[in-house]
Write a protein that holds these residues in place. Structure first.
Motif, PDB file in Angstrom:
ATOM      1  N   LEU A  14       1.018  -1.624   0.119  1.00  0.00           N
ATOM      2  CA  LEU A  14       0.122   0.273   0.376  1.00  0.00           C
ATOM      3  C   LEU A  14       1.285   1.047   0.165  1.00  0.00           C
ATOM      4  O   LEU A  14       0.499   2.089  -0.857  1.00  0.00           O
ATOM      5  N   GLU A  15       2.113   1.010   0.953  1.00  0.00           N
ATOM      6  CA  GLU A  15       2.974   2.357   0.550  1.00  0.00           C
ATOM      7  C   GLU A  15       3.036   2.918  -0.653  1.00  0.00           C
ATOM      8  O   GLU A  15       3.655   3.392  -1.255  1.00  0.00           O
ATOM      9  N   TYR A  16       4.113   1.117  -1.354  1.00  0.00           N
ATOM     10  CA  TYR A  16       4.218   1.687  -2.590  1.00  0.00           C
ATOM     11  C   TYR A  16       3.553   1.993  -4.003  1.00  0.00           C
ATOM     12  O   TYR A  16       3.798   3.070  -4.590  1.00  0.00           O
ATOM     13  N   LEU A  17       2.193   1.960  -3.494  1.00  0.00           N
ATOM     14  CA  LEU A  17       1.531   1.869  -4.626  1.00  0.00           C
ATOM     15  C   LEU A  17       0.719   3.552  -4.184  1.00  0.00           C
ATOM     16  O   LEU A  17       0.229   4.284  -4.619  1.00  0.00           O
ATOM     17  N   SER A  18       0.531   4.243  -2.754  1.00  0.00           N
ATOM     18  CA  SER A  18       0.176   5.249  -2.567  1.00  0.00           C
ATOM     19  C   SER A  18       1.229   6.239  -2.489  1.00  0.00           C
ATOM     20  O   SER A  18       1.510   7.692  -2.471  1.00  0.00           O
ATOM     21  N   SER A  19       2.754   5.951  -2.827  1.00  0.00           N
ATOM     22  CA  SER A  19       3.746   6.813  -3.163  1.00  0.00           C
ATOM     23  C   SER A  19       4.295   7.068  -3.701  1.00  0.00           C
ATOM     24  O   SER A  19       4.347   6.536  -5.335  1.00  0.00           O
ATOM     25  N   ASP A  20       5.650   8.611  -4.370  1.00  0.00           N
ATOM     26  CA  ASP A  20       6.374   8.553  -5.483  1.00  0.00           C
ATOM     27  C   ASP A  20       7.540   7.777  -5.227  1.00  0.00           C
ATOM     28  O   ASP A  20       7.937   7.784  -6.084  1.00  0.00           O
ATOM     29  N   GLU A  21       7.611   6.858  -4.501  1.00  0.00           N
ATOM     30  CA  GLU A  21       8.930   6.260  -3.932  1.00  0.00           C
ATOM     31  C   GLU A  21       9.101   5.289  -5.400  1.00  0.00           C
ATOM     32  O   GLU A  21       8.266   4.670  -5.631  1.00  0.00           O
ATOM     33  N   GLY A  22       9.565   5.050  -5.726  1.00  0.00           N
ATOM     34  CA  GLY A  22      10.344   3.453  -6.042  1.00  0.00           C
ATOM     35  C   GLY A  22      10.212   2.160  -5.025  1.00  0.00           C
ATOM     36  O   GLY A  22      10.242   2.634  -4.408  1.00  0.00           O
ATOM     37  N   CYS A  23       9.772   1.017  -5.806  1.00  0.00           N
ATOM     38  CA  CYS A  23      10.603  -0.422  -5.274  1.00  0.00           C
ATOM     39  C   CYS A  23      11.682  -0.546  -4.016  1.00  0.00           C
ATOM     40  O   CYS A  23      11.681  -0.964  -2.874  1.00  0.00           O
ATOM     41  N   THR A  42       2.738  -6.857  -5.549  1.00  0.00           N
ATOM     42  CA  THR A  42       2.112  -5.524  -5.402  1.00  0.00           C
ATOM     43  C   THR A  42       2.058  -6.409  -7.241  1.00  0.00           C
ATOM     44  O   THR A  42       0.114  -6.000  -6.548  1.00  0.00           O
ATOM     45  N   ALA A  43       1.675  -6.946  -7.793  1.00  0.00           N
ATOM     46  CA  ALA A  43       1.361  -8.280  -8.723  1.00  0.00           C
ATOM     47  C   ALA A  43       0.251  -8.838  -8.140  1.00  0.00           C
ATOM     48  O   ALA A  43      -1.018  -8.542  -8.959  1.00  0.00           O
ATOM     49  N   ALA A  44       0.383  -9.789  -7.389  1.00  0.00           N
ATOM     50  CA  ALA A  44      -0.607 -10.776  -6.660  1.00  0.00           C
ATOM     51  C   ALA A  44      -1.888  -9.683  -6.026  1.00  0.00           C
ATOM     52  O   ALA A  44      -2.894  -9.879  -5.942  1.00  0.00           O
ATOM     53  N   TYR A  45      -1.330  -8.408  -5.479  1.00  0.00           N
ATOM     54  CA  TYR A  45      -2.476  -7.573  -4.265  1.00  0.00           C
ATOM     55  C   TYR A  45      -3.905  -7.074  -5.331  1.00  0.00           C
ATOM     56  O   TYR A  45      -4.147  -7.402  -5.367  1.00  0.00           O
TER      57      TYR A  45
END
Length: 71
Positions: A14-23, A42-45
């Motif tokens: 959720l942090e990855y999807l909602s932020s501008d930071e990279g993985c 992320t793909a599974a989610y």
């Protein structure tokens, strides 16, 4: 036992999807060895929702009768 809990996985995804930071930066932030695991989570989610992050293995116990019918 799973290395990472469901709650940990969901928090990071959720942090990855909602932020501008990279993985890569998020993976480093949480001490993960590789950023590819975050991309898999992320793909599974995205594909399966919360169930995509939960552990899918379950130990099924088969009766002798069921085992015998397979043979």
């Amino acid at each position: 036992m799973a290395k990472h809990s469901y709650e940990f996985k969901k928090k990071i995804v959720l942090e990855y999807l909602s932020s501008d930071e990279g993985c890569t930066s998020i993976s480093r932030k949480y001490g993960m060895e590789s950023s590819s695991q975050l991309l898999k989570w992320t793909a599974a989610y995205k594909a399966f929702g919360d169930d995509g992050l939960k552990r899918s293995r379950s130990r099924k116990i088969y009766s002798f009768k069921e085992k015998l019918s397979v043979v």
